[in-house]
Design a protein around this motif. Structure first.
Motif, PDB file in Angstrom:
ATOM      1  N   TYR A 185      -0.472  -6.326   8.871  1.00  0.00           N
ATOM      2  CA  TYR A 185      -1.100  -5.337   9.768  1.00  0.00           C
ATOM      3  C   TYR A 185      -0.471  -3.965   9.577  1.00  0.00           C
ATOM      4  N   TYR A 187       1.255  -2.966   6.905  1.00  0.00           N
ATOM      5  CA  TYR A 187       1.046  -2.504   5.525  1.00  0.00           C
ATOM      6  C   TYR A 187      -0.334  -1.879   5.341  1.00  0.00           C
ATOM      7  N   VAL A 188      -1.334  -2.377   6.056  1.00  0.00           N
ATOM      8  CA  VAL A 188      -2.669  -1.783   5.944  1.00  0.00           C
ATOM      9  C   VAL A 188      -2.610  -0.291   6.272  1.00  0.00           C
ATOM     10  N   HIS A 189      -1.843   0.057   7.300  1.00  0.00           N
ATOM     11  CA  HIS A 189      -1.700   1.462   7.678  1.00  0.00           C
ATOM     12  C   HIS A 189      -0.857   2.221   6.647  1.00  0.00           C
ATOM     13  N   LEU A 191      -0.559   1.542   3.423  1.00  0.00           N
ATOM     14  CA  LEU A 191      -1.356   1.717   2.209  1.00  0.00           C
ATOM     15  C   LEU A 191      -2.427   2.788   2.405  1.00  0.00           C
ATOM     16  N   HIS A 192      -2.997   2.834   3.598  1.00  0.00           N
ATOM     17  CA  HIS A 192      -4.027   3.836   3.873  1.00  0.00           C
ATOM     18  C   HIS A 192      -3.457   5.246   3.704  1.00  0.00           C
ATOM     19  N   GLU A 193      -2.217   5.436   4.138  1.00  0.00           N
ATOM     20  CA  GLU A 193      -1.584   6.743   4.008  1.00  0.00           C
ATOM     21  C   GLU A 193      -1.330   7.095   2.547  1.00  0.00           C
ATOM     22  N   GLN A 194      -1.262   6.075   1.673  1.00  0.00           N
ATOM     23  CA  GLN A 194      -1.036   6.305   0.251  1.00  0.00           C
ATOM     24  C   GLN A 194      -2.332   6.171  -0.552  1.00  0.00           C
ATOM     25  N   ASN A 195      -3.458   6.203   0.133  1.00  0.00           N
ATOM     26  CA  ASN A 195      -4.785   6.117  -0.500  1.00  0.00           C
ATOM     27  C   ASN A 195      -4.965   4.837  -1.310  1.00  0.00           C
ATOM     28  N   ALA A 197      -6.126   0.618  -0.914  1.00  0.00           N
ATOM     29  CA  ALA A 197      -6.872  -0.305  -0.054  1.00  0.00           C
ATOM     30  C   ALA A 197      -6.704  -1.724  -0.573  1.00  0.00           C
ATOM     31  N   TRP A 200      -9.982  -7.451  -0.292  1.00  0.00           N
ATOM     32  CA  TRP A 200     -10.228  -8.580   0.606  1.00  0.00           C
ATOM     33  C   TRP A 200     -10.784  -9.796  -0.123  1.00  0.00           C
TER      34      TRP A 200
END
Length: 264
Positions: A185, A187-189, A191-195, A197, A200
């Motif tokens: 949970y 890491y999803v945030h 990774l989003h900050e580092q562009n 995804a 899935w």
């Protein structure tokens, strides 16, 4: 991708046979067989191992072989530590995380090579404080490098919590699932900050293959020597740990030259 699917099956087999070890295979499979970037592989490994562990814990729950008090003592600090470790991961490069991961693999191999002591599972009273402290520490490690930490959780439950192995394995799987989902949970945030995804579809396929492997491993475990399995798996971890070191130490010693911006 055939080798990657075989790796997914081995991840599940390990969790089913030993109650641990699957997560320590997931990151190398995703990095070296699938070709995922290091941080993405760590994040996806948490989701995959969390799913496999959760399904693997179901048979133990149905047989009442989960100690819920230990889940609380170890799991709650573990979830907190995993979230914290995932947050700290932004301060480490992917290469640094893999080097730390290699050290964890070698540590796990040492612990698995140790022969089980006769009569393990002492009758001393539970030590909730010690269990919680180790849960927090293992959780931080989980968040940093993506390992579920079953090879550390099971000894803690047996030696500190006084649980028999029949309860420790199922309890460990549930704790691994909770910690892994908490780390994923966060890491999803990150990774989003580092562009970046997560993929899935890859997570789903790996989880399904791993779940099938874990149920097969649970069946095979009834007829295979646990000590022989641990020694074989420990030998494999030594080889993999040294390989990860060999492929990443040169990247630290000889980093690629920085690209200088051109003058306007």
């Amino acid at each position: 991708m055939i080798l990657a699917w075989i790796g997914a099956a081995l991840i599940g087999l390990s969790l089913g046979l030993l109650g641990s070890g699957g997560s320590i295979l997931t990151v190398p499979v995703l990095v070296y067989l699938v070709g995922e970037p290091e941080k993405l592989a760590i994040a996806e490994s948490l989701a995959i191992v969390g799913g496999i562990s959760l399904f693997g814990a179901i048979p133990y729950a149905l047989k009442r072989q989960i100690d819920w008090r230990s889940v609380a003592y170890f799991g709650v600090p573990g979830v907190t530590g995993t979230y914290l470790g995932a947050a700290l991961s932004v301060h480490l490069s992917g290469v640094a995380q893999l080097l730390l991961f290699a050290g964890v693999m070698l540590l796990a191999s040492v612990m698995m090579f140790r022969p089980a002591r006769a009569g393990a599972g002492p009758a001393h009273a539970r030590s909730p404080l010690k269990i919680a402290a180790e849960g927090l520490g293992v959780g931080v490690l989980t968040g940093l490098v993506g390992v579920g930490g079953g090879f550390l959780i099971i000894p803690a439950l047996v030696l500190l919590g006084g649980l028999p192995m029949s309860l420790a394995v199922g309890t460990s799987l549930l704790i691994i699932a909770a910690k892994s989902f908490a780390g994923f949970y966060k890491y999803v945030h990150v990774l989003h900050e580092q562009n970046l995804a997560v993929h899935w579809n890859l997570i789903l396929i790996f989880t399904l293959i791993g779940v099938a492997g874990s149920f097969l491993g649970a069946r095979l475990g009834k007829s295979v020597s646990n000590d022989a399995l641990k020694r074989g798996f420990a030998s494999f971890l030594v080889v993999m740990g040294l390989y990860v070191l060999a492929t990443n130490v040169p990247r630290v010693l000889n980093p690629p030259p920085a690209v200088e911006g051109r003058a306007p």
